[in-house]
Design a protein around this motif. Structure first.
Motif, mmCIF file in Angstrom:
data_model
loop_
_atom_site.group_PDB
_atom_site.id
_atom_site.type_symbol
_atom_site.label_atom_id
_atom_site.label_comp_id
_atom_site.label_asym_id
_atom_site.label_seq_id
_atom_site.Cartn_x
_atom_site.Cartn_y
_atom_site.Cartn_z
ATOM 1 N N PHE A 193 0.820 -1.210 0.000
ATOM 2 C CA PHE A 193 0.000 0.000 0.000
ATOM 3 C C PHE A 193 0.859 1.267 0.000
ATOM 4 C CE2 PHE A 193 -3.577 2.411 2.329
ATOM 5 C CZ PHE A 193 -4.239 2.692 1.160
ATOM 6 N N ARG A 194 1.830 1.373 0.894
ATOM 7 C CA ARG A 194 2.748 2.510 1.028
ATOM 8 C C ARG A 194 2.021 3.855 0.963
ATOM 9 N NH1 ARG A 194 7.636 2.049 -2.710
ATOM 10 N NH2 ARG A 194 6.070 1.471 -4.229
ATOM 11 N N CYS A 195 1.118 4.058 1.894
ATOM 12 C CA CYS A 195 0.232 5.227 1.882
ATOM 13 C C CYS A 195 0.180 5.863 3.263
ATOM 14 C CB CYS A 195 -1.170 4.772 1.457
ATOM 15 S SG CYS A 195 -2.367 6.108 1.313
ATOM 16 N N GLY A 196 -0.206 7.134 3.296
ATOM 17 C CA GLY A 196 -0.443 7.846 4.537
ATOM 18 C C GLY A 196 -1.480 8.930 4.318
ATOM 19 N N ALA A 197 -2.061 9.404 5.416
ATOM 20 C CA ALA A 197 -3.087 10.448 5.377
ATOM 21 C C ALA A 197 -2.540 11.715 6.030
ATOM 22 C CB ALA A 197 -4.340 9.975 6.110
ATOM 23 N N LEU A 198 -2.670 12.843 5.345
ATOM 24 C CA LEU A 198 -2.166 14.119 5.845
ATOM 25 C C LEU A 198 -3.138 14.786 6.804
ATOM 26 C CD1 LEU A 198 -0.691 15.849 2.669
ATOM 27 C CD2 LEU A 198 0.531 14.618 4.463
ATOM 28 N N GLY A 199 -2.564 15.437 7.782
ATOM 29 C CA GLY A 199 -3.284 16.358 8.659
ATOM 30 C C GLY A 199 -2.384 17.569 8.822
ATOM 31 N N TYR A 200 -2.923 18.785 8.693
ATOM 32 C CA TYR A 200 -2.043 19.953 8.699
ATOM 33 C C TYR A 200 -2.787 21.204 9.110
ATOM 34 C CZ TYR A 200 -4.212 20.235 4.092
ATOM 35 O OH TYR A 200 -5.128 20.260 3.064
ATOM 36 N N GLY A 201 -2.009 22.213 9.441
ATOM 37 C CA GLY A 201 -2.563 23.516 9.749
ATOM 38 C C GLY A 201 -1.479 24.570 9.762
ATOM 39 N N ALA A 202 -1.815 25.749 9.289
ATOM 40 C CA ALA A 202 -0.914 26.909 9.357
ATOM 41 C C ALA A 202 -1.259 27.685 10.613
ATOM 42 C CB ALA A 202 -1.115 27.807 8.137
ATOM 43 N N PHE A 203 -0.296 28.362 11.155
ATOM 44 C CA PHE A 203 -0.575 29.261 12.263
ATOM 45 C C PHE A 203 -0.824 30.662 11.709
ATOM 46 C CE2 PHE A 203 1.830 26.018 14.824
ATOM 47 C CZ PHE A 203 0.690 25.539 15.453
ATOM 48 N N ALA A 204 -1.653 31.430 12.405
ATOM 49 C CA ALA A 204 -2.138 32.717 11.899
ATOM 50 C C ALA A 204 -1.011 33.656 11.479
ATOM 51 C CB ALA A 204 -3.040 33.388 12.935
ATOM 52 N N ILE B 4 -2.400 12.241 -3.968
ATOM 53 C CA ILE B 4 -1.280 12.389 -4.898
ATOM 54 C C ILE B 4 -0.435 11.133 -4.774
ATOM 55 C CG2 ILE B 4 0.211 13.589 -3.248
ATOM 56 C CD1 ILE B 4 1.176 15.343 -5.623
ATOM 57 N N THR B 5 0.148 10.713 -5.880
ATOM 58 C CA THR B 5 1.038 9.564 -5.852
ATOM 59 C C THR B 5 2.399 9.968 -6.409
ATOM 60 O OG1 THR B 5 0.130 8.885 -8.000
ATOM 61 C CG2 THR B 5 -0.749 7.786 -6.048
ATOM 62 N N ALA B 6 3.419 9.259 -5.960
ATOM 63 C CA ALA B 6 4.758 9.458 -6.502
ATOM 64 C C ALA B 6 4.719 9.060 -7.965
ATOM 65 C CB ALA B 6 5.763 8.598 -5.740
ATOM 66 N N GLY B 7 5.485 9.717 -8.781
ATOM 67 C CA GLY B 7 5.501 9.397 -10.192
ATOM 68 C C GLY B 7 5.111 10.588 -11.027
ATOM 69 N N PRO B 8 4.435 10.348 -12.162
ATOM 70 C CA PRO B 8 4.143 11.429 -13.118
ATOM 71 C C PRO B 8 3.350 12.594 -12.538
ATOM 72 C CG PRO B 8 3.639 9.296 -14.085
ATOM 73 C CD PRO B 8 3.986 9.055 -12.641
ATOM 74 N N SER B 9 2.490 12.355 -11.522
ATOM 75 C CA SER B 9 1.691 13.454 -10.978
ATOM 76 C C SER B 9 2.469 14.299 -9.997
ATOM 77 C CB SER B 9 0.433 12.908 -10.314
ATOM 78 O OG SER B 9 0.786 12.096 -9.206
ATOM 79 N N TRP B 10 3.671 13.856 -9.629
ATOM 80 C CA TRP B 10 4.469 14.613 -8.678
ATOM 81 C C TRP B 10 5.941 14.507 -9.044
ATOM 82 C CZ3 TRP B 10 8.500 13.574 -5.370
ATOM 83 C CH2 TRP B 10 8.841 14.611 -4.503
ATOM 84 N N THR B 11 6.634 15.636 -8.952
ATOM 85 C CA THR B 11 8.070 15.664 -9.111
ATOM 86 C C THR B 11 8.645 16.447 -7.940
ATOM 87 O OG1 THR B 11 7.981 17.678 -10.424
ATOM 88 C CG2 THR B 11 7.942 15.589 -11.643
ATOM 89 N N PRO B 12 9.921 16.281 -7.609
ATOM 90 C CA PRO B 12 10.465 16.991 -6.447
ATOM 91 C C PRO B 12 10.267 18.491 -6.474
ATOM 92 C CG PRO B 12 11.992 15.308 -7.145
ATOM 93 C CD PRO B 12 10.876 15.364 -8.178
ATOM 94 N N LEU C 19 7.016 6.168 0.849
ATOM 95 C CA LEU C 19 5.587 6.085 0.540
ATOM 96 C C LEU C 19 5.351 6.294 -0.957
ATOM 97 C CD1 LEU C 19 4.073 8.006 3.576
ATOM 98 C CD2 LEU C 19 4.442 5.538 3.300
ATOM 99 N N HIS C 20 4.211 5.823 -1.419
ATOM 100 C CA HIS C 20 3.827 5.988 -2.823
ATOM 101 C C HIS C 20 2.616 6.912 -2.972
ATOM 102 C CE1 HIS C 20 2.971 5.077 -6.992
ATOM 103 N NE2 HIS C 20 1.728 4.775 -6.655
ATOM 104 N N ARG C 21 1.803 7.023 -1.919
ATOM 105 C CA ARG C 21 0.539 7.758 -2.011
ATOM 106 C C ARG C 21 0.301 8.525 -0.719
ATOM 107 N NH1 ARG C 21 -4.648 7.280 -4.423
ATOM 108 N NH2 ARG C 21 -6.343 7.583 -2.953
ATOM 109 N N LEU C 22 -0.193 9.748 -0.859
ATOM 110 C CA LEU C 22 -0.646 10.540 0.281
ATOM 111 C C LEU C 22 -2.059 11.003 0.003
ATOM 112 C CD1 LEU C 22 2.460 12.741 1.120
ATOM 113 C CD2 LEU C 22 1.560 10.825 2.440
ATOM 114 N N GLU C 23 -2.880 10.978 1.041
ATOM 115 C CA GLU C 23 -4.267 11.420 0.942
ATOM 116 C C GLU C 23 -4.502 12.596 1.876
ATOM 117 O OE1 GLU C 23 -6.660 8.020 1.919
ATOM 118 O OE2 GLU C 23 -5.919 6.872 0.210
#
Length: 185
Positions: free
Chosen positions: A92-103, A175-183, A128-132
Motif C-alpha cells: 500500500f505505502r500510503c499515509g493520510a495528511l493532517g495539517y494547519g498553518a498558524f495565523a 497524490i502519488t509518486a511518479g508522473p503526478s508529482w516531481t520533487p 511512501l507511494h501515495r498521500l491522501e
C-alpha cells in the motif's frame, strides 16, 4: 530543559521541516491559541501544554505517524505543521495528511513550500507511494493548498470524520509518486 538538537528533515528557500520535540510545547500551544479563529471549525490542534505533550508523544513514538513542523528560515518560528498519519507500508505505502498553518504565517506561501518538502520526504526517505488529504468542502484554503501541490480530487465521503462533536463530510484528495508529482512540486 535544554533544547533537543534537530537536523532539518528537508530545507527549502524559505522554510525547513523538523520533527516535533517535547520542548516545543510553549511555542506550539501559543500559536495554536492565537490561531483558533483561523482553524475553526476545521481543526483543533492542542493549545495547552499537557495536550501538546500527548500529541507530540504520539507523533514521535508511533511508527504509523510522522510529524513535521514547518519552520520559517527567517526567524525559526513554527509556521505550521504537516503530519502523515495512518502510515501503511508493504504493497500500500500510503499515509493520510493532517495539517494547519498558524495565523502569523498564513497566506505567505510557507505551508505550500512546506507541503512540497513533506512530499519529497514522504516519497523519498519514508518510501511512501501515495498521500491522501481529507478536507471539509468549505475549507477553501486547504483545498487550494493541496490543489497547488498537484493533488487530485478522488471523491466525496459523507459523515467521514468526527470533528468538534459532529460527523463532517469530506472531499478525498490524493497524490502519488511518479508522473503526478516531481520533487519541484
Amino acid at each position: 530543559m535544554p533544547a533537543t538538537p534537530t537536523t532539518p528533515l528537508a530545507e527549502g528557500p524559505r522554510t525547513y521541516l523538523r520533527p516535533f520535540r517535547p520542548e516545543d510545547a510553549d511555542e506550539f500551544t501559543a500559536h495554536a491559541r492565537a490561531s483558533a479563529e483561523l482553524h475553526r471549525p476545521w481543526l483543533f490542534p492542542p493549545d495547552e501544554p499537557a495536550a501538546y505533550a500527548a500529541y507530540a508523544k504520539r507523533l514521535i513514538e508511533d511508527p504509523t505517524r510522522a510529524g513535521h513542523l514547518v519552520c520559517a528560515r527567517e526567524d525559526d518560528r513554527i509556521a505550521g505543521f504537516i503530519n502523515i498519519n495512518n502510515i501503511v507500508h508493504g504493497a500500500f505505502r500510503c499515509g493520510a495528511l493532517g495539517y494547519g498553518a498558524f495565523a502569523h504565517a498564513a497566506g505567505r506561501g510557507l505551508m505550500g513550500e512546506g507541503l512540497g518538502l513533506v512530499l519529497g520526504h514522504a516519497f523519498g526517505p519514508l518510501g511512501l507511494h501515495r498521500l491522501e488529504a481529507n478536507i471539509q468542502p468549505a475549507n477553501t484554503g486547504s483545498v487550494a493548498l493541496v490543489r497547488r501541490a498537484g493533488f487530485r480530487l478522488e471523491g466525496y465521503s459523507p459523515d467521514f470524520l468526527l470533528i468538534d462533536g459532529r460527523w463532517r463530510d469530506h472531499e478525498r484528495w490524493a497524490i502519488t509518486a511518479g508522473p503526478s508529482w516531481t520533487p519541484s512540486g
